[in-house]
Motif scaffolding. Structure first.
Motif, short mmCIF file in Angstrom:
data_model
loop_
_atom_site.label_atom_id
_atom_site.label_comp_id
_atom_site.label_asym_id
_atom_site.label_seq_id
_atom_site.Cartn_x
_atom_site.Cartn_y
_atom_site.Cartn_z
N LEU A 60 -23.27 -49.28 34.57
CA LEU A 60 -23.35 -50.62 33.99
C LEU A 60 -24.49 -51.42 34.61
O LEU A 60 -25.23 -52.11 33.91
N VAL A 61 -24.64 -51.31 35.93
CA VAL A 61 -25.73 -52.01 36.62
C VAL A 61 -27.08 -51.47 36.17
O VAL A 61 -28.00 -52.23 35.84
N VAL A 62 -27.18 -50.14 36.14
CA VAL A 62 -28.44 -49.51 35.76
C VAL A 62 -28.78 -49.81 34.30
O VAL A 62 -29.95 -50.01 33.94
N ALA A 63 -27.77 -49.85 33.44
CA ALA A 63 -28.00 -50.18 32.03
C ALA A 63 -28.59 -51.58 31.89
O ALA A 63 -29.52 -51.80 31.09
N ALA A 64 -28.05 -52.53 32.66
CA ALA A 64 -28.58 -53.89 32.61
C ALA A 64 -30.04 -53.94 33.07
O ALA A 64 -30.87 -54.63 32.45
N VAL A 65 -30.36 -53.20 34.13
CA VAL A 65 -31.74 -53.16 34.62
C VAL A 65 -32.65 -52.48 33.61
O VAL A 65 -33.76 -52.96 33.33
N THR A 66 -32.18 -51.37 33.03
CA THR A 66 -32.99 -50.62 32.08
C THR A 66 -33.32 -51.44 30.84
O THR A 66 -34.45 -51.42 30.34
N LEU A 67 -32.33 -52.18 30.33
CA LEU A 67 -32.55 -53.00 29.13
C LEU A 67 -33.54 -54.13 29.38
O LEU A 67 -34.19 -54.61 28.44
N SER A 68 -33.67 -54.54 30.64
CA SER A 68 -34.60 -55.62 30.96
C SER A 68 -36.03 -55.12 31.19
O SER A 68 -36.95 -55.92 31.33
N MET A 69 -36.20 -53.79 31.21
CA MET A 69 -37.52 -53.22 31.46
C MET A 69 -38.16 -52.74 30.16
O MET A 69 -37.50 -52.11 29.34
#
Length: 229
Positions: free
Chosen positions: A187-196
């Protein structure tokens, strides 16, 4: 103890191939980590369901659940920084930087778990520290203090905090615990990935096979062996 050591050594061997497999996947570091956490987490969830471990999650204390969530956050940090370091300073140097983590774990364990320092422990810490300083010192002289080296060290810090947090978790099934940890991390990585910003990438069967191997074998199986050992 013999079975535990075998599991731990097998996990270490599996983890040692992470960077090699990841280097064959033409995705960003964030996308690779996201794929790994999702595949590994669902693989372990299936195993936990087959072993009927869900009841242990309902019976776990609130403190253990908090530490479990924190371990997922530290895991996401460990992998995000590590795979970012892979792309900046290469697999070998990034891996060595990440393996400063065990030294930090031994130091933190003295204060958190009151585990005593012994002569073998201190000797190993000194030898490994000198080796890391020699290798990374040469890299620093050649290239200066780079973002890749910083990411490598931050991955080690997150790794140490991850292991400390996992040792605080109790009463949750041996497979269910790392499964939940991986899903929190996803979930954390998904949030970071979507912001990149990411560019579209064409994947062939070799790339997909590497992604599946990294997620199921290197993550799902590797984490089960590591934490059960």
């Amino acid at each position: 103890m013999k079975n535990a050591y075998i599991k731990f050594i097998l996990a270490a061997v599996i983890f040692g191939t992470n960077g090699i497999i990841a280097s064959h996947i033409p995705l960003s570091s964030y996308e690779i980590v996201l794929t790994r956490t999702v595949l590994g987490g669902f693989f372990l969830l299936i195993l936990a369901t087959a072993r009927r471990e869900w009841g242990s999650l309902r019976r776990a204390s609130r403190t253990s659940l908090v530490w479990l969530v924190l371990s997922g956050l530290f895991l996401s940090g460990n992998w995000l920084f590590l795979y970012e370091a892979y792309q900046h300073i290469g697999v070998s140097l990034a891996t060595l930087m990440c393996y400063c983590g065990p030294i930090l774990i031994m130091i933190l364990s003295y204060f958190v778990f009151h585990e005593p320092f012994t002569v073998p422990k201190v000797s190993a810490m000194v030898i490994v520290t000198v080796g890391i300083l020699c290798i990374n010192g040469a890299a620093d002289q050649a290239h200066g203090l780079s973002w890749g080296l910083v990411c490598g060290f931050l991955s080690a810090v997150c790794f140490a905090l991850l292991v400390i947090a996992m040792k605080k978790v109790s009463g949750i099934g041996g497979i269910l615990s790392p499964a939940c940890q991986l899903l929190v991390a996803s979930l954390v990585v998904a949030a970071v990935t979507l912001s990149m910003p990411t560019a579209p990438v064409s994947l062939d069967m070799t790339h997909i096979a590497c992604m599946v191997c990294l997620g199921i074998v290197n993550t799902g199986l590797g984490y089960y062996l590591y934490f059960s050992g």
